[in-house]
Design an enzyme around this catalytic site. Structure first.
Site, PDB file in Angstrom:
ATOM      1  N   GLU A  76      -7.026   5.104   7.505  1.00 32.02           N
ATOM      2  CA  GLU A  76      -6.765   6.519   7.196  1.00 32.02           C
ATOM      3  C   GLU A  76      -7.965   7.144   6.486  1.00 32.02           C
ATOM      4  OE1 GLU A  76      -3.018   5.796   5.249  1.00 32.02           O
ATOM      5  OE2 GLU A  76      -2.149   5.278   7.191  1.00 32.02           O
ATOM      6  N   SER A 130       2.978  -2.040  10.395  1.00 32.63           N
ATOM      7  CA  SER A 130       4.411  -2.142  10.689  1.00 32.63           C
ATOM      8  C   SER A 130       4.994  -3.525  10.412  1.00 32.63           C
ATOM      9  CB  SER A 130       4.705  -1.698  12.125  1.00 32.63           C
ATOM     10  OG  SER A 130       4.356  -0.325  12.298  1.00 32.63           O
ATOM     11  N   LYS A 153       0.244   4.241  -0.342  1.00 37.87           N
ATOM     12  CA  LYS A 153      -0.357   5.485   0.175  1.00 37.87           C
ATOM     13  C   LYS A 153      -0.027   6.640  -0.776  1.00 37.87           C
ATOM     14  CE  LYS A 153      -0.190   3.431   4.688  1.00 37.87           C
ATOM     15  NZ  LYS A 153      -0.229   3.581   6.120  1.00 37.87           N
ATOM     16  N   HIS A 163      -9.612   1.590   4.454  1.00 35.31           N
ATOM     17  CA  HIS A 163      -8.373   1.764   5.219  1.00 35.31           C
ATOM     18  C   HIS A 163      -8.635   2.739   6.368  1.00 35.31           C
ATOM     19  CE1 HIS A 163      -4.318   2.877   6.338  1.00 35.31           C
ATOM     20  NE2 HIS A 163      -3.927   1.765   5.762  1.00 35.31           N
ATOM     21  N   GLU A 169      -5.935  -4.557  10.423  1.00 30.85           N
ATOM     22  CA  GLU A 169      -4.873  -3.575  10.631  1.00 30.85           C
ATOM     23  C   GLU A 169      -5.172  -2.775  11.897  1.00 30.85           C
ATOM     24  OE1 GLU A 169      -2.716  -2.489   6.710  1.00 30.85           O
ATOM     25  OE2 GLU A 169      -4.450  -1.205   6.898  1.00 30.85           O
ATOM     26  N   GLY A 182       2.134   2.401  10.696  1.00 31.24           N
ATOM     27  CA  GLY A 182       3.125   3.462  10.538  1.00 31.24           C
ATOM     28  C   GLY A 182       3.791   3.877  11.838  1.00 31.24           C
ATOM     29  N   ASN A 208       0.882  -1.173   0.000  1.00 35.95           N
ATOM     30  CA  ASN A 208       0.000   0.000   0.000  1.00 35.95           C
ATOM     31  C   ASN A 208       0.916   1.218   0.000  1.00 35.95           C
ATOM     32  OD1 ASN A 208      -1.779   2.069   0.500  1.00 35.95           O
ATOM     33  ND2 ASN A 208      -2.285   1.433   2.600  1.00 35.95           N
TER      34      ASN A 208
HETATM   35  P1  PGA Z   1       2.576   0.340   7.619  1.00 41.48           P
HETATM   36  O1  PGA Z   1       1.139   0.584   6.946  1.00 41.48           O
HETATM   37  O2  PGA Z   1       3.101  -0.973   7.086  1.00 41.48           O
HETATM   38  O3  PGA Z   1       3.415   1.513   7.187  1.00 41.48           O
HETATM   39  O4  PGA Z   1       2.362   0.288   9.088  1.00 41.48           O
HETATM   40  C1  PGA Z   1       0.242  -0.461   6.722  1.00 41.48           C
HETATM   41  C2  PGA Z   1      -1.026   0.083   6.102  1.00 41.48           C
HETATM   42  O5  PGA Z   1      -1.438   1.179   6.454  1.00 41.48           O
HETATM   43  O6  PGA Z   1      -1.642  -0.584   5.235  1.00 41.48           O
END
Ligand code: PGA
Length: 251
Positions: free
Chosen positions: A97, A212, A11, A95, A167, A173, A9
């Site tokens: 976000e 992460s 982003k 997601h 998640e 992140g 992903n």
């Molecule tokens: P990350 O993000 O691996 O940077 O923690 C995962 C995601 O948001 O899909």
């Protein structure tokens, strides 16, 4: 046996020049890999580039969001049919976000999921709790609510050609991965809840862990019985790291 999937992903990251290097490296790095599926979900403007670089390879591509309707006066939005025009295989919906920054409700996410599926895409439905929710002991209630919104709108059948991603918001992140036991417990909960409706669909469903995931923790996570791969944010922007995570999914 379920096949593992590792999906990047990206982003809101990348440039044409950076992506060219990354896509070449991922395509070439996966050319000999067997026993694992690999995909990258890129920003809309780079779908054509992903298509051009990855067509004919084992690496699939997709998007990170989609509109719930087929077409219309929705300035700035992108339909599922448009994603199919660029031969996307996957699209991420719900997601955290998007839920947090754009107020996407579980009902809207379910509508997006079904629109994607009707257009022939495989939706990747994200769900997960915040730190506060985990500390209040309501992780399962939160995840169940996010899942049930889809089952109410589309029926359990909607999970037949789909991917789910657990998640935990506190792990995204932040460098704080859920332990493999914490992740497994929620994955098992999700699968059991679906099995209560249809055991075959539950047994076949690919449930990814995200938050992460790095090269140094992927193998341990992927070894858990209900973890079928990962949704990878930051580490998907670094070719060697992403390829190492993909290899951790190989059987
Ligand atoms: P990350 O993000 O691996 O940077 O923690 C995962 C995601 O948001 O899909």
């Amino acid at each position: 046996m379920r096949r593992k999937l590792v999906a990047g992903n990206w982003k809101m990251h990348g440039t044409l020049a950076q992506n060219a290097v990354l896509l070449d490296a991922v395509r070439d790095g996966m050319s000999q890999a067997t026993g694992v599926d690999c995909a990258v979900c890129v920003p809309f403007p780079y779908l054509a580039q992903a298509q051009q670089k990855l067509s004919g390879s084992s690496v699939k591509w997709g998007a990170q969001n989609v509109h719930q309707l087929g077409k219309g006066a929705y300035t700035g939005e992108v339909s599922a049919a448009m994603l199919r025009d660029f031969e996307c295989s996957y699209v991420i919906v719900g997601h955290s976000e998007r839920r947090a920054c754009y107020g996407e409700s579980s009902h809207l996410v379910a509508e997006k999921f079904l629109a994607a599926q009707q257009a022939g895409l495989t939706p990747v439905l994200c769900m997960g709790e915040t730190l506060q929710q985990r500390e209040s002991g309501i992780t399962e209630t939160v995840v169940a609510g996010q899942l049930d919104a889809l089952i109410q709108l589309g029926g359990v059948q909607a999970l037949r050609n789909a991917v789910v991603a657990y998640e935990p918001v506190w792990a995204i992140g932040t460098g704080k991965t859920a332990t493999s036991e914490q992740a497994q417990a929620v994955h098992a909960f999700i699968r059991q809840r679906i099995a209560a409706e249809d055991s075959q669909i539950a047994a076949a469903l690919c449930i990814l862990y995200g938050g992460s995931v790095k090269a140094n923790n992927a193998a341990e996570l992927f070894a858990m019985p209900d973890i079928d791969g990962g949704l990878i944010g930051g580490a998907s922007l670094v070719a060697d790291e992403f390829l190492a995570i993909c290899r951790a999914g190989q059987v």
